[in-house]
Design an enzyme around this catalytic site. Structure first.
Site: not given
Length: 554
Positions: A115, A119, A206, A272, A307, A311, A313, A461
């Site tokens: 991550c 984002c 995050t 996190e 969002h 994902y 990503c 996540e």
């Protein structure tokens, strides 16, 4: 009122004071901020230099370096400054902007295997862009201009904006105002002419320590009694009264052991933390909602719409894991076996399904009244629902191809031992011509991504980020238009449908069958919008007028 071109020229003439350009610039910008960060019960004096924290900083730094290497992918021309800005700071002005966000996200997933933490902030201020516009329409407030001024400022400095939405929530059966302790949801504790003070906590945020700013938002639908919880504002990460309690990750202490082999991915990781706000002040010009409770649900829904398709990503991370699985099959000498190839095909099919739904949601975007574009909500929820399942299966197949050694491998220190190291090099060898250490390194990477530190971002996540699976199912159910589909079936089966021979193209199908919108002659998508109603917000932090993207119809 000045024209957009005049505004762009004025903005371009401003000096790039303290502007971050490279990843190295970014890392240096985090030093000496005096953040109150706690890890293992101790305060961390300088997070940048902590071996457990630094890999997450490296992941954010890669977002800067990609923008330098590939500006067409990772930057965009901002309507607020007239200059190229990092795409993570850009308000989407078209479906193409949203698609390029997705392509950039996949590329960064490939480059980091984890991550990269930007984002949430990008999706937060994109959602706020349209929501503040519509709050101002209804209430005569000036939130939209304030937001534009704030964004122009962070764009000029090229800073990182994080998002803070998830409250710790306490008793989930009760709304915020009925909690035994009001601090279980972030709320306004005091107001004055200068601004507001907030109390409460946000969970598993995050990249919060690696950001320069946090945008604090409500986490759910609110009622009239929840006005004090309907607060949105931008807070400097180093503001007085904020504490950060760092979250543990599986196998995270391997970064304290030295070496690099056992970490699997020694350079990059996610981050996190719990963020505690103890009467933190937000000045009036950084408040973007204060008491307009009826818009909380709109903000949450638009944020999660952006969002959930972000994902994609995970498809970039999936590319790395598929590559690792194929590599260990090669190192084991079984890459030509038909069942091995079949499993790699299955992994690829699952991975591309995630990417395809995310990119489709972006392509099927719709312009909001503010002028920014919002991706398709139905397909965004389908994308995220895939993400709650498919990475787990990809991870299972990667472990299948890796074999049991992925969880029983001796340590790097054993490999370096003068006596037993040679035994390991002898007995852990795979195919001839492959170095034993290389075989161990790829196994550690698979462990890292499916069980270890970066499984946090790739698996758990993926399950709970941007809403757990049931949240997506609820949104899909709201938009599935069963009655329309029943009419289609009845018509073809010869059943009387009361003269309605075809389905109504409303709701989701309205977006499916929408025709491309041609630009009016002589006008571009970025024509200036309505003049500012807030004289103080009509200028950027450097005194530069801030134009608005064209106000289109929703």
């Amino acid at each position: 009122m000045t024209t957009l071109v005049e505004d762009e020229v004025t903005a371009a003439s401003e000096p790039d004071e303290q502007k971050i350009v490279t990843g190295d610039d970014y890392v240096e910008s985090l030093r000496g901020r005096g953040l109150e960060v706690y890890l293992f019960g101790e305060r961390v004096e300088e997070p940048v230099d902590h071996p457990m924290i630094r890999p997450s900083i490296n992941a954010v730094a890669e977002t800067y370096d990609l923008a330098v290497r590939d500006p067409q992918l990772a930057t965009a021309v901002s309507p607020l400054t007239g200059e190229r800005v990092n795409r993570f700071l850009h308000v989407a002005e078209s479906p193409e902007d949203l698609v390029l966000q997705n392509k950039m996200q996949r590329k960064l997933g490939q480059l980091t295997g984890t991550c990269f933490q930007r984002c949430v902030g990008m999706d937060a201020f994109n959602a706020l862009y349209s929501v503040t516009y519509e709050i101002d329409e209804q209430h005569g407030t000036v939130y939209h201009d304030r937001l534009k001024t704030f964004l122009a400022g962070v764009q000029r400095k090229n800073q990182v904006v994080g998002g803070a939405m998830t409250d710790v929530k306490g008793d989930r059966s009760k709304p915020p105002h009925q909690q035994a302790d009001p601090d279980l949801f972030v709320h306004v504790s005091k107001r004055s002419d200068e601004g507001v003070w907030i109390r409460g906590a946000k969970g598993h945020q995050t990249g919060c320590i690696n950001s320069h700013w946090m945008v604090v938002m409500p986490t759910l639908r609110l009622g009239p009694e929840d006005r004090d919880f309907a607060v949105v504002g931008a807070v400097p990460v180093d503001a007085p009264g904020i504490k950060y309690i760092y979250g543990r990750q599986s196998c995270d202490t391997r970064h304290l052991e030295g070496g690099s082999l056992d970490q699997g991915n020694a350079r990059f990781s996610g981050q996190e933390a719990m963020v505690v706000f103890d009467d933190v002040f937000i000045p009036r010009d950084l408040v973007f909602m204060d008491g307009e409770f009826e818009f909380a649900a709109m903000l949450v829904e638009r944020f999660t719409c952006y969002h959930r398709r972000s994902y994609v990503c995970k498809s970039g991370v999936g590319d790395v894991l598929i590559g690792a699985a194929a590599t260990i099959a090669d190192y084991n000498g079984v890459e030509r076996a038909s069942h091995i190839r079949d499993k790699l095909v299955q992994m690829t099919h699952l991975n591309e399904t995630i990417y395809s739904t995310g990119i489709a949601s972006s392509y099927q975007a719709k312009r909001t009244r503010s002028g920014c574009y919002l991706n398709d909500d139905m397909i965004a929820n389908v994308c995220k629902h895939h993400v709650t399942k498919m990475p787990y299966e990809i991870g299972r197949l990667a472990q299948d191809l890796a074999g049991g050694l992925v969880v029983t491998l001796p340590s790097e220190k054993d490999l370096d031992h003068p006596e037993i190291g040679e035994l390991l090099r002898k007995y852990l060898r795979g195919r001839a011509g492959v170095d034993t250490e290389d075989r161990m390194r790829i196994l550690r990477l698979i462990e890292n991504m499916t069980l270890g530190r970066n499984a946090v971002g790739y698996l758990t996540e993926s399950m709970h980020g941007a809403g757990s699976p049931q949240a997506q199912r609820i949104q899909i159910a709201r938009q599935m238009q069963v009655e329309t589909k029943k009419r289609l079936a009845k018509h073809l089966a010869g059943i009387d449908v009361g003269g309605e021979a075809a389905a109504e193209e409303d709701g989701y199908f309205e977006r499916v069958f929408a025709k491309p919108e041609p630009s009016p002659p002589g006008k571009s998508r970025r024509d200036a919008g309505a003049p500012s109603k807030d004289p103080a917000a009509a200028k950027g932090r450097a005194g530069v007028p801030v134009p608005s993207p064209v106000a289109g119809e929703g």
